[in-house]
Write an enzyme that holds these catalytic residues in place. Structure first.
Site, PDB file in Angstrom:
ATOM      1  CB  THR A 199      38.877  45.275  42.315  1.00  0.00           C
ATOM      2  OG1 THR A 199      40.284  45.238  42.242  1.00  0.00           O
ATOM      3  CG2 THR A 199      38.276  45.070  40.947  1.00  0.00           C
TER       4      THR A 199
ATOM      5  NE  ARG B 270      49.453  42.080  40.477  1.00  0.00           N
ATOM      6  CZ  ARG B 270      48.180  42.200  40.825  1.00  0.00           C
ATOM      7  NH1 ARG B 270      47.505  43.291  40.519  1.00  0.00           N
ATOM      8  NH2 ARG B 270      47.573  41.247  41.482  1.00  0.00           N
TER       9      ARG B 270
ATOM     10  CB  THR C  49      37.146  41.709  44.352  1.00  0.00           C
ATOM     11  OG1 THR C  49      37.966  42.630  45.079  1.00  0.00           O
ATOM     12  CG2 THR C  49      36.256  40.970  45.325  1.00  0.00           C
ATOM     13  N   GLY C  50      40.027  40.569  44.906  1.00  0.00           N
ATOM     14  CA  GLY C  50      40.979  39.846  45.752  1.00  0.00           C
ATOM     15  C   GLY C  50      42.305  39.668  45.035  1.00  0.00           C
TER      16      GLY C  50
ATOM     17  CB  THR D  17      41.435  47.297  40.153  1.00  0.00           C
ATOM     18  OG1 THR D  17      42.002  47.264  41.449  1.00  0.00           O
ATOM     19  CG2 THR D  17      42.371  46.606  39.187  1.00  0.00           C
TER      20      THR D  17
ATOM     21  CB  SER E 203      41.455  49.972  45.913  1.00  0.00           C
ATOM     22  OG  SER E 203      40.110  50.168  46.279  1.00  0.00           O
TER      23      SER E 203
HETATM   24  C1  SD4 Z   1      44.307  42.734  41.565  1.00  0.00           C
HETATM   25  N1  SD4 Z   1      42.122  41.814  41.871  1.00  0.00           N
HETATM   26  O1  SD4 Z   1      44.924  43.580  40.934  1.00  0.00           O
HETATM   27  C2  SD4 Z   1      42.891  43.025  41.955  1.00  0.00           C
HETATM   28  C3  SD4 Z   1      42.892  43.683  43.290  1.00  0.00           C
HETATM   29  C4  SD4 Z   1      41.689  43.459  44.101  1.00  0.00           C
HETATM   30  O2  SD4 Z   1      40.762  43.105  46.124  1.00  0.00           O
HETATM   31  O3  SD4 Z   1      40.612  43.196  43.663  1.00  0.00           O
HETATM   32  N2  SD4 Z   1      41.839  43.424  45.368  1.00  0.00           N
HETATM   33  O4  SD4 Z   1      44.822  41.671  41.944  1.00  0.00           O
END
Ligand code: SD4
Length: 322
Positions: free
Chosen positions: A184, A212, A235-236, A202, A82
């Site tokens: 991330t 995106r 993160t998220g 990330t 990721s």
């Molecule tokens: C995103 N925040 O591109 C990142 C992905 C991530 O846990 O952190 N996922 O939306």
């Protein structure tokens, strides 16, 4: 581990002086010993990343070098699916990377929608140090990276290509909570001089639309640092972090007197209130005060972070709301 123990573990153990209100009722306010150097980073891959960062910090290096070299570890690890090389592609099968970095003078650099470069955080640092700009994207970011001596390489590893081909069978975009528990990487560090820096990198949400960009390269969303108030990273699901200016908000709350833990909890609460019925939503924040106090909190169970200080490197479960 029950929530209270998890909270205490998250906050670290020290003297109880006064009381604060938390998601679990009134709890003793915990004052941590001033600790530096210190590095914290998101998810399991924070452990090896912290090792590299600590190697720099413990030899008197700067927080800026530590966060760059620290997150380079998962960026270059094809098993870290990721981040950087090996990251999962977008729905066209193309790996596109987002990253940003910020130092103790609030200088910052960022790249978004970058393709073919294994270490986007190092390109982001070059943007900060070698250009009059903060953010470069897409072809322009790649052209700049080439001028700076980076190489274009294939970032799509076999496993990620297979995941993408499997995904194509249904082609449903449905972000998965805590993807394999190592998403991330956001890293915050404070060096022996007391200077803070942060980095966030990330490959973004797997199978996102081509083009995106998430929160991770957006200063104020995926990462923010104010030397007077503190630092935070996220993160998220990035769209939700952008909508709340998440990391900037965590830092701003710290400026107004919240502990890092309280600030993370408050912004997570805002995101939940904006999305009360979203059962698949995960966002987590990590925060660091200039004194070296740490906060971490997420919407759902599963978010963890690695912390490395003079006592060693440790993986800690963050508190969570639901
Ligand atoms: C995103 N925040 O591109 C990142 C992905 C991530 O846990 O952190 N996922 O939306």
């Amino acid at each position: 581990m029950n929530n209270r123990r998890q909270f205490l573990k998250t906050m670290g153990v020290a003297a109880a002086a006064s009381w604060v209100s938390t998601a679990w009722g009134r709890m003793p306010a915990i004052t941590q010993k001033r600790s530096r150097p210190l590095v914290i980073s998101t998810w399991n891959h924070g452990i090896p990343a912290n090792e590299a960062a600590w190697d720099i910090l413990s030899h008197g290096g700067t927080a800026l070098d530590a966060v760059e070299k620290g997150v380079n570890v998962p960026e270059l690890d094809p098993e870290s699916r990721s981040v950087g090389y090996g990251g999962r592609p977008d729905r066209e099968g193309i790996v596109t990377l987002d990253a940003c970095i910020m130092d103790h003078e609030a200088r910052c650099g960022s790249v978004a929608f970058l393709q073919g470069i294994k270490t986007p955080i190092s390109v982001a640092r070059k943007v900060m140090e070698e250009t009059p700009h903060v953010m470069l994207v897409g072809k322009g970011a790649q052209q700049f990276a080439l001028e700076q001596g980076f190489k274009i390489e294939n970032l799509l590893v076999e496993k990620s290509e297979k995941d993408w081909k499997d995904w194509l069978e249904k082609s449903q975009y449905q972000p998965v909570i805590n993807v394999e528990n190592h998403d991330t990487i956001g890293m915050l560090a404070i060096d022996a001089e007391g200077n803070m820096s942060g980095a966030c990198t990330t490959s973004g949400a797997a199978f996102k639309m081509h083009g995106r960009v998430g929160d991770s390269p957006i200063i104020g969303a995926g990462l923010f640092l104010d030397p007077e108030a503190g630092a935070a990273c996220a993160t998220g699901l990035g769209e939700m972090v952008i909508r709340t200016a998440g990391s900037a908000m965590v830092v701003e709350l710290m400026r107004h007197g919240r502990t890092p833990q309280q600030a993370c909890e408050e912004v997570v609460g805002r995101i939940i209130r904006q999305n009360p019925h979203d059962e698949n939503l995960q966002v987590g924040f990590l925060a660091l005060s200039p004194k070296g106090e740490v906060g971490a909190y997420s919407i759902r169970r599963g978010f963890n972070y690695a912390r490395y200080d003079a006592r060693g490197n440790e993986l800690i479960d963050a508190g969570f709301a639901k």
